[in-house]
Design a protein around this motif. Structure first.
Motif, PDB file in Angstrom:
ATOM      1  N   GLY A 172      25.974  38.307  26.685  1.00  0.00           N
ATOM      2  CA  GLY A 172      24.691  38.876  26.357  1.00  0.00           C
ATOM      3  C   GLY A 172      24.728  39.939  25.577  1.00  0.00           C
ATOM      4  N   HIS A 173      25.906  40.515  25.387  1.00  0.00           N
ATOM      5  CA  HIS A 173      26.139  41.934  24.569  1.00  0.00           C
ATOM      6  C   HIS A 173      25.718  43.088  25.249  1.00  0.00           C
ATOM      7  CE1 HIS A 173      27.023  39.263  21.226  1.00  0.00           C
ATOM      8  NE2 HIS A 173      25.967  38.626  21.042  1.00  0.00           N
ATOM      9  N   MET A 174      26.105  43.106  26.410  1.00  0.00           N
ATOM     10  CA  MET A 174      25.617  44.515  27.528  1.00  0.00           C
ATOM     11  C   MET A 174      27.162  44.929  27.839  1.00  0.00           C
ATOM     12  SD  MET A 174      22.608  43.186  29.489  1.00  0.00           S
ATOM     13  CE  MET A 174      23.037  41.409  29.984  1.00  0.00           C
ATOM     14  N   GLU A 175      27.796  45.526  26.821  1.00  0.00           N
ATOM     15  CA  GLU A 175      29.115  46.034  26.941  1.00  0.00           C
ATOM     16  C   GLU A 175      29.334  46.896  28.258  1.00  0.00           C
ATOM     17  OE1 GLU A 175      27.902  45.878  23.874  1.00  0.00           O
ATOM     18  OE2 GLU A 175      28.759  44.131  23.314  1.00  0.00           O
ATOM     19  N   GLU A 176      28.333  47.922  28.456  1.00  0.00           N
ATOM     20  CA  GLU A 176      28.763  48.823  29.375  1.00  0.00           C
ATOM     21  C   GLU A 176      28.662  48.319  30.826  1.00  0.00           C
ATOM     22  OE1 GLU A 176      26.250  49.106  26.819  1.00  0.00           O
ATOM     23  OE2 GLU A 176      26.955  50.912  25.842  1.00  0.00           O
ATOM     24  N   MET A 177      27.796  47.137  31.040  1.00  0.00           N
ATOM     25  CA  MET A 177      27.522  46.618  32.111  1.00  0.00           C
ATOM     26  C   MET A 177      28.641  45.723  32.398  1.00  0.00           C
ATOM     27  SD  MET A 177      24.320  44.182  33.562  1.00  0.00           S
ATOM     28  CE  MET A 177      24.470  43.193  34.621  1.00  0.00           C
ATOM     29  N   SER A 178      29.094  44.867  31.640  1.00  0.00           N
ATOM     30  CA  SER A 178      30.291  44.151  31.610  1.00  0.00           C
ATOM     31  C   SER A 178      31.345  44.961  31.936  1.00  0.00           C
ATOM     32  CB  SER A 178      30.386  43.298  30.500  1.00  0.00           C
ATOM     33  OG  SER A 178      30.746  44.187  29.496  1.00  0.00           O
ATOM     34  N   LEU A 179      31.791  46.297  31.351  1.00  0.00           N
ATOM     35  CA  LEU A 179      32.743  46.861  31.608  1.00  0.00           C
ATOM     36  C   LEU A 179      32.964  47.383  33.277  1.00  0.00           C
ATOM     37  CD1 LEU A 179      35.565  48.450  30.591  1.00  0.00           C
ATOM     38  CD2 LEU A 179      33.923  50.043  30.002  1.00  0.00           C
ATOM     39  N   LEU A 180      31.647  47.859  33.613  1.00  0.00           N
ATOM     40  CA  LEU A 180      31.387  48.207  35.107  1.00  0.00           C
ATOM     41  C   LEU A 180      31.765  47.037  36.169  1.00  0.00           C
ATOM     42  CD1 LEU A 180      30.288  50.408  37.012  1.00  0.00           C
ATOM     43  CD2 LEU A 180      28.155  49.298  36.749  1.00  0.00           C
ATOM     44  N   PHE A 181      31.283  45.755  35.591  1.00  0.00           N
ATOM     45  CA  PHE A 181      31.359  44.622  36.572  1.00  0.00           C
ATOM     46  C   PHE A 181      33.056  44.159  36.645  1.00  0.00           C
ATOM     47  CE2 PHE A 181      27.039  44.850  37.430  1.00  0.00           C
ATOM     48  CZ  PHE A 181      27.025  44.283  38.684  1.00  0.00           C
ATOM     49  N   PHE A 182      33.727  44.437  35.395  1.00  0.00           N
ATOM     50  CA  PHE A 182      35.008  43.933  35.302  1.00  0.00           C
ATOM     51  C   PHE A 182      36.022  44.943  35.881  1.00  0.00           C
ATOM     52  CE2 PHE A 182      34.198  41.804  30.956  1.00  0.00           C
ATOM     53  CZ  PHE A 182      34.585  40.606  31.476  1.00  0.00           C
ATOM     54  N   ILE A 183      35.569  46.320  36.172  1.00  0.00           N
ATOM     55  CA  ILE A 183      36.310  47.331  36.917  1.00  0.00           C
ATOM     56  C   ILE A 183      36.062  46.864  38.402  1.00  0.00           C
ATOM     57  CG2 ILE A 183      36.230  49.706  37.785  1.00  0.00           C
ATOM     58  CD1 ILE A 183      35.727  50.317  34.691  1.00  0.00           C
ATOM     59  N   GLN A 184      34.974  46.507  38.804  1.00  0.00           N
ATOM     60  CA  GLN A 184      34.480  46.350  40.106  1.00  0.00           C
ATOM     61  C   GLN A 184      35.194  45.055  40.435  1.00  0.00           C
ATOM     62  OE1 GLN A 184      30.558  45.938  41.276  1.00  0.00           O
ATOM     63  NE2 GLN A 184      29.759  47.657  40.140  1.00  0.00           N
ATOM     64  N   THR A 185      35.401  44.019  39.614  1.00  0.00           N
ATOM     65  CA  THR A 185      36.315  42.921  39.944  1.00  0.00           C
ATOM     66  C   THR A 185      37.668  43.226  40.293  1.00  0.00           C
ATOM     67  OG1 THR A 185      34.724  41.452  38.430  1.00  0.00           O
ATOM     68  CG2 THR A 185      37.124  40.773  38.918  1.00  0.00           C
ATOM     69  N   ALA A 186      38.145  44.079  39.604  1.00  0.00           N
ATOM     70  CA  ALA A 186      39.680  44.522  39.659  1.00  0.00           C
ATOM     71  C   ALA A 186      39.781  44.991  40.877  1.00  0.00           C
ATOM     72  CB  ALA A 186      40.142  45.264  38.444  1.00  0.00           C
ATOM     73  N   VAL A 187      38.793  45.754  41.317  1.00  0.00           N
ATOM     74  CA  VAL A 187      39.017  46.707  42.501  1.00  0.00           C
ATOM     75  C   VAL A 187      38.638  45.754  43.755  1.00  0.00           C
ATOM     76  CG1 VAL A 187      37.878  48.471  44.029  1.00  0.00           C
ATOM     77  CG2 VAL A 187      38.217  48.759  41.827  1.00  0.00           C
ATOM     78  N   PHE A 188      37.852  44.774  43.699  1.00  0.00           N
ATOM     79  CA  PHE A 188      37.666  43.665  44.861  1.00  0.00           C
ATOM     80  C   PHE A 188      38.687  42.920  45.244  1.00  0.00           C
ATOM     81  CE2 PHE A 188      32.978  44.223  44.370  1.00  0.00           C
ATOM     82  CZ  PHE A 188      32.655  44.963  45.519  1.00  0.00           C
ATOM     83  N   VAL A 189      39.444  42.372  43.939  1.00  0.00           N
ATOM     84  CA  VAL A 189      40.276  41.324  44.302  1.00  0.00           C
ATOM     85  C   VAL A 189      41.879  42.177  44.578  1.00  0.00           C
ATOM     86  CG1 VAL A 189      42.136  39.981  42.818  1.00  0.00           C
ATOM     87  CG2 VAL A 189      39.603  39.929  42.187  1.00  0.00           C
ATOM     88  N   LEU A 190      41.795  43.404  44.091  1.00  0.00           N
ATOM     89  CA  LEU A 190      42.893  44.062  44.628  1.00  0.00           C
ATOM     90  C   LEU A 190      42.849  44.346  46.377  1.00  0.00           C
ATOM     91  CD1 LEU A 190      45.567  46.073  44.025  1.00  0.00           C
ATOM     92  CD2 LEU A 190      43.964  47.910  43.816  1.00  0.00           C
TER      93      LEU A 190
END
Length: 78
Positions: A22-40
């Motif tokens: 949906g072209h919301m780059e800031e939001m997607s970056l925040l959630f990609f970081i959360q994904t990495a932290v949660f999986v770790l």
């Protein structure tokens, strides 16, 4: 309990991909970081008490950040 952090990682990944599409780059970056932290965290095998404390800490930071953003950054609509 560790499996639940991997499930949280999956859902944050889904949200990140949809916001990226949906072209919301800031939001997607925040959630990609959360994904990495949660999986770790899901693979670190902490005790159940530690996982609960980390989750409540995460929720506290998320709610305070959301409240700050909506009150002070977005401003008054009137």
């Amino acid at each position: 309990m560790a499996r639940m952090f991997r499930v949280l990682g999956f859902w944050t990944l889904v949200i990140a991909l949809m916001s990226f599409a949906g072209h919301m780059e800031e939001m997607s970056l925040l959630f990609f970081i959360q994904t990495a932290v949660f999986v770790l965290l899901g693979y670190l095998n902490f005790s159940e008490r530690t996982y609960m404390l980390m989750f409540w800490g995460y929720m506290f930071i998320a709610f305070v950040g959301f409240t700050y953003w909506t009150v002070f950054v977005m401003g008054n609509p009137f």
